[in-house]
Design an enzyme around this catalytic site. Structure first.
Site, PDB file in Angstrom:
ATOM      1  N   ASP A   1      40.914  35.815  43.684  1.00 56.60           N
ATOM      2  CA  ASP A   1      40.602  36.352  42.404  1.00 56.60           C
ATOM      3  C   ASP A   1      40.525  35.585  41.091  1.00 56.60           C
ATOM      4  O   ASP A   1      40.787  35.825  40.047  1.00 56.60           O
ATOM      5  CB  ASP A   1      41.612  37.314  42.279  1.00 56.60           C
ATOM      6  CG  ASP A   1      41.380  38.327  41.167  1.00 56.60           C
ATOM      7  OD1 ASP A   1      40.153  38.707  41.022  1.00 56.60           O
ATOM      8  OD2 ASP A   1      42.078  39.141  40.551  1.00 56.60           O
TER       9      ASP A   1
ATOM     10  N   ASN B   1      43.125  39.812  33.161  1.00 53.52           N
ATOM     11  CA  ASN B   1      44.058  40.532  32.890  1.00 53.52           C
ATOM     12  C   ASN B   1      45.416  40.726  33.373  1.00 53.52           C
ATOM     13  O   ASN B   1      45.837  41.541  33.306  1.00 53.52           O
ATOM     14  CB  ASN B   1      43.151  42.225  33.047  1.00 53.52           C
ATOM     15  CG  ASN B   1      41.881  42.513  32.495  1.00 53.52           C
ATOM     16  OD1 ASN B   1      41.800  42.159  31.386  1.00 53.52           O
ATOM     17  ND2 ASN B   1      40.944  43.109  33.358  1.00 53.52           N
TER      18      ASN B   1
ATOM     19  N   HIS C   1      41.520  44.676  46.970  1.00 52.81           N
ATOM     20  CA  HIS C   1      42.989  44.551  46.917  1.00 52.81           C
ATOM     21  C   HIS C   1      43.687  45.832  47.585  1.00 52.81           C
ATOM     22  O   HIS C   1      44.442  46.223  46.856  1.00 52.81           O
ATOM     23  CB  HIS C   1      43.210  44.858  45.334  1.00 52.81           C
ATOM     24  CG  HIS C   1      42.281  43.563  44.477  1.00 52.81           C
ATOM     25  ND1 HIS C   1      41.547  42.564  45.126  1.00 52.81           N
ATOM     26  CD2 HIS C   1      42.003  43.334  43.347  1.00 52.81           C
ATOM     27  CE1 HIS C   1      40.850  41.895  44.331  1.00 52.81           C
ATOM     28  NE2 HIS C   1      40.990  42.625  43.092  1.00 52.81           N
TER      29      HIS C   1
ATOM     30  N   HIS D   1      35.464  35.020  40.501  1.00 54.21           N
ATOM     31  CA  HIS D   1      34.556  35.431  39.599  1.00 54.21           C
ATOM     32  C   HIS D   1      34.128  34.101  38.786  1.00 54.21           C
ATOM     33  O   HIS D   1      34.876  33.049  38.744  1.00 54.21           O
ATOM     34  CB  HIS D   1      35.229  36.513  38.283  1.00 54.21           C
ATOM     35  CG  HIS D   1      35.966  37.428  38.915  1.00 54.21           C
ATOM     36  ND1 HIS D   1      35.092  38.499  39.463  1.00 54.21           N
ATOM     37  CD2 HIS D   1      37.417  37.777  39.324  1.00 54.21           C
ATOM     38  CE1 HIS D   1      36.089  39.622  39.892  1.00 54.21           C
ATOM     39  NE2 HIS D   1      37.401  39.134  39.479  1.00 54.21           N
TER      40      HIS D   1
HETATM   41  C1  0GY Z   1      39.653  41.763  39.768  1.00 55.23           C
HETATM   42  C2  0GY Z   1      40.682  42.576  38.881  1.00 55.23           C
HETATM   43  C3  0GY Z   1      40.451  43.059  37.614  1.00 55.23           C
HETATM   44  C4  0GY Z   1      39.249  42.789  36.872  1.00 55.23           C
HETATM   45  C5  0GY Z   1      37.879  42.871  37.121  1.00 55.23           C
HETATM   46  O1  0GY Z   1      35.702  42.803  37.056  1.00 55.23           O
HETATM   47  C6  0GY Z   1      36.763  42.877  36.448  1.00 55.23           C
HETATM   48  O2  0GY Z   1      36.969  42.789  35.305  1.00 55.23           O
HETATM   49  O3  0GY Z   1      37.759  42.722  38.562  1.00 55.23           O
HETATM   50  C7  0GY Z   1      41.614  43.875  36.986  1.00 55.23           C
HETATM   51  O4  0GY Z   1      41.629  43.764  35.712  1.00 55.23           O
HETATM   52  O5  0GY Z   1      42.227  44.426  37.770  1.00 55.23           O
HETATM   53  O6  0GY Z   1      39.681  41.782  41.049  1.00 55.23           O
HETATM   54  O7  0GY Z   1      39.248  40.795  39.259  1.00 55.23           O
END
Ligand code: 0GY
Length: 304
Positions: free
Chosen positions: A257, A262, A181, A33
């Site tokens: 990732d 979080n 995942h 991300h």
């Molecule tokens: C990940 C997992 C999480 C968050 C997100 O887009 C997001 O906020 O994907 C998570 O908190 O489990 O894959 O990044």
């Protein structure tokens, strides 16, 4: 605009180790991300967390440090359906990054087309309740139909206990479907138990479904190495990921990732995460499929 990080937020690991595992040439980090920076790309008002900034420069530096050639940047929920930070990262990647966006029903055909030109190849539907508000299924079906015409796929994120309820919806999606995942198995349960068997069945019965065997740090109960310098992390996740890689070698992807949103207890050393790969993909052939052939087929089919 100034943003205050969510209390207890863990920033990414500042000095990741150099992996001992040498990634094959052309390896793709297929799940990562970018966050902001918030001053340039404000976080969405409807977000459920406010992260640290984690911009494209840091992502590309990590790519080079770990030995990846390319990234697939997935829209994070803290940016809602404003894909500007994602598109900006793709635009500055010299063709080495593609993306997965979040869109609403109101997205126009022109907006989809310009995202396609920027390198977006999928949309993400998120069913993890702590991350997003509910979106009606008819809206998602409509979006899925429109993006399938562009040759895009759908990335789905859900937790294992929700698969039975979501099954019928997932199986009407008209494109390839990529599960984040491994559908978040509870790795304290047996790999041969009914919960993971249901996910295996989902993959087996639907040849359009792929999965990312990523996030051992998120799924692990045993956690990171006990002491600095040790490298045997997250081993309780190995039986699950390895089972996927060996059963569906042509439909698995892997990603860091980064920057690991979080996480509550520890932040992984991304070098250690790369060293997890040879434990789940145990031959050069499986490693090449997981890290090069499969992501190239999905995200850069014109070069695969
Ligand atoms: C990940 C997992 C999480 C968050 C997100 O887009 C997001 O906020 O994907 C998570 O908190 O489990 O894959 O990044």
């Amino acid at each position: 605009m100034d943003f205050t990080k969510t209390e207890g937020w863990l920033d990414w690991y500042a000095n990741p180790s150099k992996p001992r595992f040498k990634l094959p040439a052309g390896a793709v980090d297929a799940h990562c991300h970018v966050f902001g920076p918030g001053a340039q790309f404000p976080y969405a008002p409807e977000r459920k967390y406010t992260p640290c900034d984690a911009g494209k420069e840091a992502l590309f530096a990590l790519r080079d440090h770990l030995g990846f050639a390319r990234n697939v940047v997935v829209q994070a929920t803290c940016h809602g359906a404003d894909n500007s930070a994602l598109v900006d990262a793709l635009a500055h990647s010299a063709g080495t990054a593609r993306g997965v966006a979040t869109v609403r029903r109101s997205v126009t055909d022109n907006e989809l087309q310009s995202m396609h030109e920027a390198g977006v190849r999928g949309v993400r539907f998120n069913f993890v309740k702590r991350l997003v508000d509910f979106t009606p299924k008819d809206e998602l079906v409509e979006i899925a139909g429109r993006i399938a015409e562009l040759g895009w796929h759908v990335v789905i994120y859900f937790e294992a206990q929700d698969l039975p309820e979501l099954w019928d919806f997932f199986t009407v999606l008209p494109s390839d479907v990529v599960v984040d995942h491994m559908g978040r198995p509870d790795v304290a349960k047996p790999v041969d138990g009914p919960e993971f068997a249901l996910f295996m069945k989902f993959m087996r019965e639907h040849p359009n479904v792929w999965t990312k065997v990523s996030c051992p740090e998120r799924l692990s109960v045993t956690g990171p190495p006990a002491r600095d310098g040790e490298r045997d992390a997250y081993r309780d996740v190995v039986p699950f990921s390895q089972r996927m890689v060996e059963t569906f070698p042509d439909r698995v992807l892997w990603g860091t990732d980064w920057p690991h949103p979080n996480l509550k207890n520890h932040m992984p050393d991304d070098g250690l995460l790369v060293d997890f790969i040879p434990h789940i993909a145990t031959t050069p052939e499986l490693q090449r499929k997981l890290l090069v052939d499969n992501p190239m087929r999905l995200y850069w089919p014109e070069e695969a």
